[in-house]
Motif scaffolding. Structure first.
Motif, PDB file in Angstrom:
ATOM      1  N   SER A   1      13.799   2.353   9.403  1.00 34.26           N
ATOM      2  CA  SER A   1      14.222   3.574   9.786  1.00 34.26           C
ATOM      3  C   SER A   1      13.055   4.634   9.197  1.00 34.26           C
ATOM      4  CB  SER A   1      15.548   4.314   9.763  1.00 34.26           C
ATOM      5  OG  SER A   1      15.475   5.360  10.349  1.00 34.26           O
ATOM      6  N   HIS A   2      12.319   5.094   9.919  1.00 33.10           N
ATOM      7  CA  HIS A   2      11.027   6.049   9.502  1.00 33.10           C
ATOM      8  C   HIS A   2      11.274   7.463  10.025  1.00 33.10           C
ATOM      9  CE1 HIS A   2       9.339   2.169   8.310  1.00 33.10           C
ATOM     10  NE2 HIS A   2       9.495   1.930   9.614  1.00 33.10           N
ATOM     11  N   ASN A   3      12.325   7.796  10.571  1.00 33.46           N
ATOM     12  CA  ASN A   3      12.638   9.103  10.968  1.00 33.46           C
ATOM     13  C   ASN A   3      12.891   9.952   9.948  1.00 33.46           C
ATOM     14  OD1 ASN A   3      13.235  11.216  12.480  1.00 33.46           O
ATOM     15  ND2 ASN A   3      14.733  10.148  13.981  1.00 33.46           N
ATOM     16  N   GLY A   4      12.681  11.386  10.075  1.00 30.32           N
ATOM     17  CA  GLY A   4      12.922  12.264   8.829  1.00 30.32           C
ATOM     18  C   GLY A   4      11.753  12.922   8.514  1.00 30.32           C
ATOM     19  N   VAL A   5      12.055  14.237   8.175  1.00 26.04           N
ATOM     20  CA  VAL A   5      11.044  15.155   7.816  1.00 26.04           C
ATOM     21  C   VAL A   5      10.369  15.060   6.438  1.00 26.04           C
ATOM     22  CG1 VAL A   5      10.639  17.829   7.455  1.00 26.04           C
ATOM     23  CG2 VAL A   5      11.826  17.087   9.603  1.00 26.04           C
ATOM     24  N   THR A   6      11.250  14.792   5.599  1.00 25.12           N
ATOM     25  CA  THR A   6      10.728  14.708   4.062  1.00 25.12           C
ATOM     26  C   THR A   6      10.355  13.408   3.886  1.00 25.12           C
ATOM     27  OG1 THR A   6      12.771  16.077   3.873  1.00 25.12           O
ATOM     28  CG2 THR A   6      11.519  15.553   1.912  1.00 25.12           C
ATOM     29  N   VAL A   7       8.805  13.392   3.726  1.00 24.73           N
ATOM     30  CA  VAL A   7       8.448  11.965   3.556  1.00 24.73           C
ATOM     31  C   VAL A   7       8.044  11.928   1.987  1.00 24.73           C
ATOM     32  CG1 VAL A   7       6.399  10.733   3.914  1.00 24.73           C
ATOM     33  CG2 VAL A   7       6.878  12.084   5.971  1.00 24.73           C
TER      34      VAL A   7
ATOM     35  N   TYR B   1      -1.988  10.902   2.395  1.00 25.27           N
ATOM     36  CA  TYR B   1      -1.793  10.064   3.713  1.00 25.27           C
ATOM     37  C   TYR B   1      -2.249  11.084   5.004  1.00 25.27           C
ATOM     38  CZ  TYR B   1      -0.519   6.867   7.113  1.00 25.27           C
ATOM     39  OH  TYR B   1      -0.314   6.146   8.143  1.00 25.27           O
TER      40      TYR B   1
ATOM     41  N   ASP C   1       6.767   6.308  14.453  1.00 24.71           N
ATOM     42  CA  ASP C   1       7.872   5.609  13.917  1.00 24.71           C
ATOM     43  C   ASP C   1       7.650   4.192  14.702  1.00 24.71           C
ATOM     44  OD1 ASP C   1       9.938   3.696  13.136  1.00 24.71           O
ATOM     45  OD2 ASP C   1      11.472   5.563  13.378  1.00 24.71           O
TER      46      ASP C   1
ATOM     47  N   ARG D   1       8.528  12.431  16.633  1.00 25.60           N
ATOM     48  CA  ARG D   1       9.915  12.115  16.544  1.00 25.60           C
ATOM     49  C   ARG D   1      10.738  12.317  17.942  1.00 25.60           C
ATOM     50  NH1 ARG D   1       9.163  15.706  12.359  1.00 25.60           N
ATOM     51  NH2 ARG D   1       8.930  14.660  10.363  1.00 25.60           N
TER      52      ARG D   1
ATOM     53  N   PRO E   1       2.495  11.432   0.684  1.00 25.49           N
ATOM     54  CA  PRO E   1       2.415  11.920   1.855  1.00 25.49           C
ATOM     55  C   PRO E   1       1.052  12.846   1.908  1.00 25.49           C
ATOM     56  CG  PRO E   1       4.269  12.735   1.233  1.00 25.49           C
ATOM     57  CD  PRO E   1       3.755  11.607   0.014  1.00 25.49           C
TER      58      PRO E   1
ATOM     59  N   TYR F   1      12.060   9.785  20.239  1.00 25.18           N
ATOM     60  CA  TYR F   1      12.307   8.293  20.356  1.00 25.18           C
ATOM     61  C   TYR F   1      12.522   7.897  21.753  1.00 25.18           C
ATOM     62  CZ  TYR F   1      12.717   7.811  15.377  1.00 25.18           C
ATOM     63  OH  TYR F   1      12.285   7.739  14.087  1.00 25.18           O
TER      64      TYR F   1
ATOM     65  N   VAL G   1       4.143   6.874   1.691  1.00 25.11           N
ATOM     66  CA  VAL G   1       3.814   6.193   2.934  1.00 25.11           C
ATOM     67  C   VAL G   1       3.521   4.581   2.479  1.00 25.11           C
ATOM     68  CG1 VAL G   1       2.333   5.874   4.961  1.00 25.11           C
ATOM     69  CG2 VAL G   1       2.992   8.222   3.955  1.00 25.11           C
ATOM     70  N   LEU G   2       4.308   3.797   2.923  1.00 24.82           N
ATOM     71  CA  LEU G   2       4.264   2.408   2.562  1.00 24.82           C
ATOM     72  C   LEU G   2       3.761   1.497   3.771  1.00 24.82           C
ATOM     73  CD1 LEU G   2       6.764   0.698   0.581  1.00 24.82           C
ATOM     74  CD2 LEU G   2       6.427  -0.581   2.324  1.00 24.82           C
TER      75      LEU G   2
ATOM     76  N   ARG H   1       7.968   3.159  18.473  1.00 20.08           N
ATOM     77  CA  ARG H   1       9.309   3.582  18.921  1.00 20.08           C
ATOM     78  C   ARG H   1       9.277   5.022  19.111  1.00 20.08           C
ATOM     79  NH1 ARG H   1      12.888   2.157  14.059  1.00 20.08           N
ATOM     80  NH2 ARG H   1      14.506   2.944  15.449  1.00 20.08           N
TER      81      ARG H   1
ATOM     82  N   ASP I   1       0.902  -1.400  -0.007  1.00 17.14           N
ATOM     83  CA  ASP I   1       0.090  -0.064   0.079  1.00 17.14           C
ATOM     84  C   ASP I   1       0.877   1.181  -0.060  1.00 17.14           C
ATOM     85  OD1 ASP I   1      -2.119   1.621   0.246  1.00 17.14           O
ATOM     86  OD2 ASP I   1      -2.076   1.544   2.436  1.00 17.14           O
ATOM     87  N   ILE I   2       0.925   1.977  -1.077  1.00 13.69           N
ATOM     88  CA  ILE I   2       1.843   3.063  -1.218  1.00 13.69           C
ATOM     89  C   ILE I   2       0.912   4.318  -1.425  1.00 13.69           C
ATOM     90  CG2 ILE I   2       3.633   4.566  -2.576  1.00 13.69           C
ATOM     91  CD1 ILE I   2       4.819   1.653  -3.184  1.00 13.69           C
ATOM     92  N   VAL I   3       1.067   5.143  -0.472  1.00 19.25           N
ATOM     93  CA  VAL I   3       0.383   6.580  -0.428  1.00 19.25           C
ATOM     94  C   VAL I   3       1.234   7.570  -0.496  1.00 19.25           C
ATOM     95  CG1 VAL I   3      -1.797   7.650   0.407  1.00 19.25           C
ATOM     96  CG2 VAL I   3      -1.341   5.213   0.823  1.00 19.25           C
TER      97      VAL I   3
ATOM     98  N   ASP J   1       1.389   2.255   6.010  1.00 20.78           N
ATOM     99  CA  ASP J   1       1.434   3.129   7.168  1.00 20.78           C
ATOM    100  C   ASP J   1       2.570   3.506   7.784  1.00 20.78           C
ATOM    101  OD1 ASP J   1      -1.341   3.421   7.227  1.00 20.78           O
ATOM    102  OD2 ASP J   1      -1.588   1.610   8.288  1.00 20.78           O
ATOM    103  N   ARG J   2       3.890   3.035   6.998  1.00 19.41           N
ATOM    104  CA  ARG J   2       5.230   3.580   7.511  1.00 19.41           C
ATOM    105  C   ARG J   2       5.682   4.800   6.580  1.00 19.41           C
ATOM    106  NH1 ARG J   2       6.524  -1.354  10.689  1.00 19.41           N
ATOM    107  NH2 ARG J   2       4.257  -1.877  11.291  1.00 19.41           N
ATOM    108  N   PRO J   3       5.897   5.767   6.932  1.00 19.60           N
ATOM    109  CA  PRO J   3       6.672   6.747   6.201  1.00 19.60           C
ATOM    110  C   PRO J   3       8.191   6.542   5.786  1.00 19.60           C
ATOM    111  CG  PRO J   3       6.633   7.526   8.292  1.00 19.60           C
ATOM    112  CD  PRO J   3       5.933   6.354   8.472  1.00 19.60           C
TER     113      PRO J   3
ATOM    114  N   LEU K   1      13.196  10.722   2.586  1.00 21.63           N
ATOM    115  CA  LEU K   1      14.559  10.933   1.852  1.00 21.63           C
ATOM    116  C   LEU K   1      15.541  10.812   3.054  1.00 21.63           C
ATOM    117  CD1 LEU K   1      15.542  12.203  -0.748  1.00 21.63           C
ATOM    118  CD2 LEU K   1      15.178  14.491   0.472  1.00 21.63           C
TER     119      LEU K   1
END
Lengths: 557, 291
Positions: free
Chosen positions: B73-79, A429, A488, A503, A426, A505, B82-83, A499, A422-424, B85-87, B90
């Motif tokens: 790793s899903h950290n980061g500002v520039t999405v 999303y 995350d 942001r 941003p 963590y 979304v795969l 996690r 499932d690719i959306v 539900d996980r961003p 970049l």
């Protein structure tokens, strides 16, 4: 004589335009009724901490906000985030609070956390508040420096957002005399005009919401642009009010998204828009202490004036009634959004390296199939790679049937994986949740970080509908989508582990730090992916630094 | 200046370790790009055509690392998108890229080091400190090319017997497995035989002496001084945070004044081995053409 003439003119205009400005008083009445109050006056008198947007909307009605100042005094220690303090200070200014108290509430807040704090700081300045350490001039410069290359503004990142751009324009309207502000406002207007959809509406945070339209109406009206006449904001003959009308329900309330049901925040903001259009040409956020009736007869503009006068006239005749259950505890959308944005702004002195400078999706009309586009790009890349591999085979003289089959099968497998995940994009999303066809109940969720990394309330207590067999994690994902909270997680299904939220963590603040959740004040003993929600559950996500459950320190609002 | 290959083994070891250590500790784009390019150049000069496989391996490593890191790793500002539900961000892609580049740079430098440090040099360096482990390392390092040669021999034998059919990927993969199985049993057996044979020849009965024809020249001191001082300066400044690069949540470069000098210093120590190698090669060619 003049008044009756204008009345007739107004009637003609309203009929000519069909659905023009909706009746603001109907909406105001809805707010009062839904809170179980007899009329607007009683409703206004009951408003307290957390109802700031309602106060802004009703500021120009002939009402007084009796309990607000007391409510602020009681909740003084809850006022932590700069934007919230500024918002409360502004509401207090409307309620006639004393200048010293206003100054102390807003102390040091203006411009301290991102664009929203600058905007509200400017509103405070425009209302004559004294801000220590900063001034209108500095804040205006700050605001202009935050403008993105396409003319718009954003909470963070480099993709302009309609809501934020409109709110920035509202602040600019108060300081429109300056040349630089005019130039900047023109660019922002051009951005908004280009972002408008063919149906007259806007897409912000990924979905088409009525709040965006309301905010743009307030911005345009504050700048003196008649959104019903200016062709920049009429698409295919559809004006902003046509678009906003599509969200209106029969009882005067508004929906957040089409078909999403009554939304109090959307209703309050639509009322703000109507109020702003009444005083076309005057900044909405400058609340002069004057009699509303006097104000309307004062202005000499014909169109807006005539309309506002009928609205005013019908205000007294409204027939209030009825009871409706609490909805007041919902948080205000822009409030929540602004709090997330705070502290996401980086220090301007540091050099920002961003490859996503010109995001291709920016204000493109076909935002909704961004995910398909991304899939297509990935598939094309795969096809190219496969072609390259085949070419390599031919060059190396190894191009026999089985080799070619192996390569083709390998890439077909990869392509199948890409097609089934499932690719959306941003933009699609964030800002919206999947529509719930059969909601099994409503649960509440809040997210708090207790001042970690300058973040406190990440999500105020907010109601979420959930479907059968939904878990706490499902609700968290919903919240993350609607309010654009970065999440995350690792693991899947019942073994999912959170996690980071916003942001922050796990283990970033000591070995025992991390996100924990409680349901109805009790720490759950299963993972969030296997706790099934029941109707009325109150879920709290908390960031703990010492492994100790700190639910007790957070009173339920 | 003598090339690293012809310098004292201590000098070559210290130089390579300094460069790779700095690259591994300071994962900034400004440092990894010169490290990777300098390493690739140095390795290609030493390995020549036989280094082709290493280049392919390193390129694959960088690409795979850049693709795999954003999955975890899903950290980061520039999405980017979304795969499930996980961003996918970049920043995560860039971190993957940088990790891959670090690994590739280290592979290149150590690839060069194994070509420079023959077993006698290795024994010279570590023999005095710990003769047993020096022998072990040298034996282990010897085993790598030995395995390659043996596997080629098994392949050739099987081809000659008509068991090994080259042609398509499936059959060659099947045959490679057969070869691998033969190779492991040979390697195990060979290990035991080696140990027995060493014991039979009296190994570990007394002190061993080494003959090492590696004088310590002035230019070796220069190599060591330049590399240790540069590495110390670079690591200290990046540990202090004067120069740095944060990837999460947003890519930000820190370091104002003299950052160009900082990165230039690292680029210099990265390219120096290759440059000296090139200079010596040119000189050799020039001398031949003169006579």
């Amino acid at each position: 004589m003049k008044r009756s003439l204008s009345f007739i003119l107004a009637c003609l205009l309203v009929f000519a335009l069909g659905c023009g400005v909706f009746a603001a008083d109907e909406t105001a009445d809805y707010l009062a009724r839904s809170s179980g109050k007899a009329d607007i006056k009683e409703y206004a008198a009951s408003l307290g901490y957390g109802d700031e947007w309602s106060i802004f909307a009703l500021a120009r009605f002939d009402v007084s906000f009796e309990s607000y100042e007391r409510s602020i005094d009681e909740n003084r220690e809850k006022l932590i985030s700069p934007v919230e303090r500024e918002r409360c200070a502004l509401a207090l200014a409307i309620c006639g609070g004393n200048a010293e108290k206003i100054a102390s509430i807003a102390e040091g807040a203006a411009g301290s956390q991102g664009i929203m704090s600058v905007i509200f700081g400017l509103h405070l300045c425009a209302n004559g508040a004294e801000l220590a350490g900063t001034g209108a001039e500095k804040l205006v410069n700050d605001l202009i420096s935050m403008q993105l290359s396409d003319g718009g503004f954003a909470l963070f990142g480099t993709v302009s957002d309609v809501d934020v751009s409109a709110m920035a324009l509202q602040a600019m309207a108060e300081f429109y005399a300056s040349e630089t502000v005019r130039a900047s406002a023109e660019k922002a207007l051009a951005f908004l005009s280009s972002a408008q959809k063919p149906n007259g509406g806007f897409i912000s945070f990924g979905n088409e919401s009525s709040e965006s339209i309301s905010q743009v109406i307030i911005a345009l009206s504050s700048l003196g642009i008649d959104c019903k006449a200016d062709e920049r904001f009429i698409k295919n003959g559809k004006t902003l009010f046509d678009a906003l009308g599509a969200f209106k329900l029969s009882d005067g309330s508004f929906e957040h998204v089409a078909g999403g049901g009554v939304n109090r925040i959307a209703t309050v903001q639509a009322l703000c828009a109507a109020e702003s259009y009444k005083i076309l040409g005057k900044p909405f956020w400058v609340f002069e202490k004057e009699d509303p009736a006097e104000e309307s007869s004062e202005s000499t503009e014909e169109e807006s004036d005539t309309e506002s006068s009928i609205e005013e006239a019908s205000e007294e005749t409204s027939a209030p009634e009825g009871s409706s259950e609490e909805t007041a505890e919902e948080s205000v959308v822009s409030g929540a959004v602004s709090e997330q944005s705070e502290s996401s702004k980086e220090e301007p002195s540091q050099e920002e390296i961003s490859a996503g400078e010109s995001a291709p999706e920016e204000s493109a009309p076909e935002k909704t199939d961004g995910g398909k586009k991304i899939k297509l790009i990935i598939l094309c890349a795969l096809a190219l790679l496969a072609l390259g591999a085949l070419c390599a085979l031919i060059i190396m003289h190894k191009a026999n049937v089985i080799n070619i089959c192996v390569i083709v099968c390998l890439f077909a497998l990869l392509a199948a994986v890409i097609l089934f995940v499932d690719i959306v994009s941003p933009i699609d999303y964030y800002g919206r949740a999947e529509s719930k066809t059969d909601a099994a109940g409503t649960a509440y969720m809040s997210i708090r970080a207790f001042g970690i990394e300058d973040k406190d309330i990440i999500l105020e207590k907010t109601a979420f509908e959930f479907e059968e067999n939904a878990t706490v994690y499902d609700m968290l994902v919903d919240a993350a989508r609607i309010y654009s909270i970065p999440l995350d997680v690792s693991g899947t299904g019942a073994f999912v582990y959170v996690r980071a939220i916003e942001r922050i963590y796990e283990r970033a603040h000591g070995d025992l730090s991390g996100w924990v959740y409680t349901v109805n004040g009790v720490s759950a003993n299963v993972g969030c992916g296997s706790y099934y929600l029941k109707d009325g559950d109150v879920v709290e996500w908390l960031y703990t630094t010492d492994g100790i459950d700190r639910t007790g320190t957070y009173e339920n609002p | 200046m003598r090339t690293l290959e012809r310098s004292n083994p201590f000098a070559s070891l210290v130089c390579i370790v300094c460069v790779t250590l700095t690259a591994a500790l300071c994962q900034y784009p400004g440092m990894l790009i010169p490290a990777l390019l300098g390493g690739a150049a140095f390795y290609s000069l030493l390995a020549g055509r036989s280094g082709k496989r290493t280049h392919i391996l390193c390129a694959l490593l960088v690409v795979v690392s850049a693709l795999v890191n954003p999955i975890f790793s899903h950290n980061g500002v520039t999405v980017l998108f979304v795969l499930n539900d996980r961003p996918v961000t970049l920043e995560a892609v860039c971190v993957g890229l940088m990790n891959g580049m670090t690994l590739a740079a280290v592979i290149y430098y150590f690839g060069a080091l194994t070509r420079i440090m023959t077993s006698d040099k290795l024994l010279y360096v570590f023999g005095k400190v710990s003769p047993k482990s020096a022998l072990l390392i040298s034996g282990a390092l010897r085993f790598v090319p030995l395995l390659g040669a043996k596997s080629r021999r098994i392949e050739e034998t099987q081809t000659a017997l008509g068991l090994y059919r080259k042609g398509n990927m499936l059959s060659s993969a099947k045959n490679k497995l057969k070869v691998f199985s033969a190779l492991t049993s040979w390697a195990l057996e060979n290990g035991i035989i080696t140990a027995d044979s060493m014991a039979a020849r009296g190994y570990s009965d007394g002190r061993r002496t080494y003959f090492a024809p590696y004088p310590f020249r002035a230019c070796d001191a220069v190599w060591i001084a330049v590399y240790t001082v540069s590495a110390a300066v670079l690591i200290t400044f990046s540990a202090l945070g004067t120069y740095g690069f944060t990837y999460y949540p947003q890519m930000v470069r820190t370091g104002g004044a003299y950052s160009a000098a900082f990165y230039a210093l690292y680029a210099a120590i990265c390219f120096l081995p290759a440059a000296v190698e090139l200079k010596e090669a040119a000189r050799w060619k020039y001398l031949i053409s003169k006579t």
